[in-house]
Design a protein around this motif. Structure first.
Motif, short mmCIF file in Angstrom:
data_model
loop_
_atom_site.label_atom_id
_atom_site.label_comp_id
_atom_site.label_asym_id
_atom_site.label_seq_id
_atom_site.Cartn_x
_atom_site.Cartn_y
_atom_site.Cartn_z
N PHE A 24 43.31 54.42 45.40
CA PHE A 24 41.96 54.27 44.86
C PHE A 24 42.00 54.10 43.35
N LEU A 25 42.82 54.89 42.68
CA LEU A 25 42.94 54.78 41.23
C LEU A 25 43.50 53.42 40.83
N LEU A 26 44.47 52.92 41.57
CA LEU A 26 45.05 51.61 41.29
C LEU A 26 43.99 50.51 41.42
N PHE A 27 43.21 50.53 42.49
CA PHE A 27 42.16 49.53 42.67
C PHE A 27 41.08 49.66 41.60
N LYS A 28 40.76 50.88 41.21
CA LYS A 28 39.77 51.11 40.15
C LYS A 28 40.26 50.51 38.85
N ILE A 29 41.53 50.69 38.56
CA ILE A 29 42.09 50.14 37.31
C ILE A 29 42.11 48.62 37.34
N VAL A 30 42.48 48.04 38.46
CA VAL A 30 42.50 46.58 38.56
C VAL A 30 41.09 46.02 38.39
N THR A 31 40.08 46.64 38.99
CA THR A 31 38.71 46.16 38.79
C THR A 31 38.25 46.38 37.36
N ASP A 32 38.69 47.47 36.73
CA ASP A 32 38.33 47.71 35.34
C ASP A 32 38.96 46.68 34.42
N ILE A 33 40.17 46.26 34.72
CA ILE A 33 40.82 45.23 33.92
C ILE A 33 39.99 43.95 33.92
N PHE A 34 39.50 43.56 35.08
CA PHE A 34 38.72 42.33 35.17
C PHE A 34 37.29 42.51 34.68
N ARG A 35 36.77 43.72 34.68
CA ARG A 35 35.40 43.99 34.24
C ARG A 35 35.26 43.96 32.72
N ASP A 36 36.34 44.27 32.01
CA ASP A 36 36.29 44.38 30.56
C ASP A 36 36.16 42.99 29.94
N HIS A 37 34.98 42.70 29.37
CA HIS A 37 34.73 41.38 28.78
C HIS A 37 35.27 41.28 27.36
N GLU A 38 35.62 42.39 26.76
CA GLU A 38 36.15 42.38 25.39
C GLU A 38 37.65 42.08 25.36
N MET A 39 38.33 42.29 26.47
CA MET A 39 39.78 42.05 26.52
C MET A 39 40.04 40.56 26.75
N SER A 40 41.06 40.05 26.06
CA SER A 40 41.40 38.63 26.21
C SER A 40 42.07 38.40 27.57
N GLY A 41 42.18 37.14 27.91
CA GLY A 41 42.84 36.79 29.17
C GLY A 41 44.30 37.20 29.19
N THR A 71 35.33 54.83 31.44
CA THR A 71 34.11 55.61 31.65
C THR A 71 32.92 54.93 31.02
N GLN A 72 33.08 54.44 29.80
CA GLN A 72 31.98 53.77 29.13
C GLN A 72 31.55 52.50 29.87
N ARG A 73 32.51 51.74 30.39
CA ARG A 73 32.16 50.54 31.14
C ARG A 73 31.48 50.88 32.46
N ASP A 74 31.90 51.97 33.10
CA ASP A 74 31.24 52.41 34.33
C ASP A 74 29.79 52.82 34.07
#
Length: 132
Positions: A24-41, A71-74
């Motif tokens: 669950f933590l791994l999937f949460k992190i992968v979705t967070d990686i793609f959710r972050d609009h401030e991070m470059s490709g 947490t802030q993005r969530d």
């Protein structure tokens, strides 16, 4: 059951649940990686490769380095979803229902008939036109 004592069952269950929690933590992190609009490709690609190639270390480092941002993005996503839901409710409540305008119009016709502005025949004709 003698070959597999209760303590072994407990340890097996513990490891199974820890494995599920880690997934669950791994999937949460992968979705967070793609959710972050401030991070470059490239940043997203780097974190994704790190998390996939060295999963335990990658997840641990990601949580340490970017846990507060997760947490802030969530919270931001939850607020945006709540605002969208409230906006939808306001828009839906503001527009009359399909039958609501007919009810109002029928009430106005009854009021005009009671005041004598409409005869019984005119009222019946307008009512039939309204209900069809």
């Amino acid at each position: 059951m003698d070959d597999y004592p209760a303590l072994n069952v407990f340890w097996s269950m513990l490891w199974f649940f820890l494995w599920i929690m880690w997934l669950f933590l791994l999937f949460k992190i992968v979705t967070d990686i793609f959710r972050d609009h401030e991070m470059s490709g490239w940043g997203k690609a780097g974190w994704l490769i790190f998390v996939i190639l060295l999963p335990f270390l990658g997840v641990l480092v990601y949580v340490i380095a970017r846990g507060k941002g997760m947490t802030q993005r969530d919270v931001k996503a939850a607020k945006e979803n709540e605002a969208a839901l409230q906006d939808y409710i306001r828009k839906t409540a503001a527009t009359p229902a399909a039958g609501g305008s007919h009810v109002d119009e029928l009430a106005r016709l009854v009021e005009l008939k009671d005041k004598g502005a409409l005869s019984e025949a005119e009222f019946q004709q307008a009512k039939a036109k309204l209900l069809t």
